[in-house]
Motif scaffolding. Sequence first.
Motif, PDB file in Angstrom:
ATOM      1  N   THR A   1       0.848  -1.198   0.000  1.00 59.43           N
ATOM      2  CA  THR A   1       0.000   0.000   0.000  1.00 59.43           C
ATOM      3  C   THR A   1       0.880   1.243   0.000  1.00 59.43           C
ATOM      4  O   THR A   1       1.827   1.335   0.781  1.00 59.43           O
ATOM      5  CB  THR A   1      -0.896   0.028   1.246  1.00 59.43           C
ATOM      6  N   ILE A   2       0.552   2.201  -0.876  1.00 64.13           N
ATOM      7  CA  ILE A   2       1.341   3.430  -0.956  1.00 64.13           C
ATOM      8  C   ILE A   2       0.639   4.605  -0.282  1.00 64.13           C
ATOM      9  O   ILE A   2       1.203   5.268   0.577  1.00 64.13           O
ATOM     10  CB  ILE A   2       1.657   3.780  -2.420  1.00 64.13           C
ATOM     11  N   ALA A   3      -0.609   4.884  -0.643  1.00 66.03           N
ATOM     12  CA  ALA A   3      -1.301   6.045  -0.083  1.00 66.03           C
ATOM     13  C   ALA A   3      -2.790   5.950  -0.369  1.00 66.03           C
ATOM     14  O   ALA A   3      -3.220   5.225  -1.275  1.00 66.03           O
ATOM     15  CB  ALA A   3      -0.731   7.350  -0.665  1.00 66.03           C
ATOM     16  N   GLY A   4      -3.566   6.695   0.397  1.00 63.35           N
ATOM     17  CA  GLY A   4      -5.005   6.778   0.183  1.00 63.35           C
ATOM     18  C   GLY A   4      -5.483   8.200   0.399  1.00 63.35           C
ATOM     19  O   GLY A   4      -4.828   8.998   1.074  1.00 63.35           O
ATOM     20  N   ALA A   5      -6.642   8.520  -0.201  1.00 66.03           N
ATOM     21  CA  ALA A   5      -7.201   9.867  -0.074  1.00 66.03           C
ATOM     22  C   ALA A   5      -8.685   9.818  -0.413  1.00 66.03           C
ATOM     23  O   ALA A   5      -9.154   8.868  -1.055  1.00 66.03           O
ATOM     24  CB  ALA A   5      -6.480  10.846  -1.004  1.00 66.03           C
ATOM     25  N   PRO A   6      -9.455  10.845   0.006  1.00 65.42           N
ATOM     26  CA  PRO A   6     -10.872  10.895  -0.370  1.00 65.42           C
ATOM     27  C   PRO A   6     -11.032  10.933  -1.877  1.00 65.42           C
ATOM     28  O   PRO A   6     -10.238  11.552  -2.583  1.00 65.42           O
ATOM     29  CB  PRO A   6     -11.359  12.197   0.271  1.00 65.42           C
ATOM     30  N   GLY A   7     -12.046  10.247  -2.353  1.00 61.50           N
ATOM     31  CA  GLY A   7     -12.353  10.249  -3.774  1.00 61.50           C
ATOM     32  C   GLY A   7     -13.711  10.856  -4.018  1.00 61.50           C
ATOM     33  O   GLY A   7     -14.142  11.770  -3.319  1.00 61.50           O
TER      34      GLY A   7
END
Length: 202
Positions: A97-103
Amino acid sequence: VDRGALVTFEGHAASNRRAASSRVWCLDPANGSVRWNVDLDQIADREDLAGLFPVGTPLLLADTVVVAARKPTQRLEQVDWMIGLSRDDGSLRWATTIAGAPGGRGIYGRKQAGIRADGDAVAVSTPLGAIARVRASDGAILWLRRSLVPFAESRAANTPWEYAGPITAGDRIIAIAPDDASVVALDRMTGQLREERPIGPG
């Protein structure tokens, strides 16, 4: 594609879905015969990879095929992964896993991650808020630099696949910041910021 294999995906990837299956195909470039194919969101029976789909351009390394992938969540978040597949049979070697953000619900939202081979590692930059260098043999993160991600969509009306991946120049990795507002030059071995220049309209 290289002299020994051609790796491709089905359909087109938007911000939060793919227009076809999540299958990765490895073909013989000489005659087009199928060497192997795997569905990323069902690979290795891993529940945490369900819903994953490939994006961008795969990297063909000596014994590994590295694929950037994205997974939307039920909370309208998007999470970017890097997947390492065996070049011999497509089996899963590692998943990071690298990164996550709101979509959002629209298919033209956050752009896609870009990856680039860098010696025995792979550099990745994602509009979800991270630039990283990952070891190609096992997916271990050598360094990762986080950035703020604007909740609003990018200022530029680009389609998801137009995000530029990182490049290596001497002892630096150069990439576009997640908000499209600047180009950053990071130390190749540590990820430390060396230089930053503004870009874009205005």
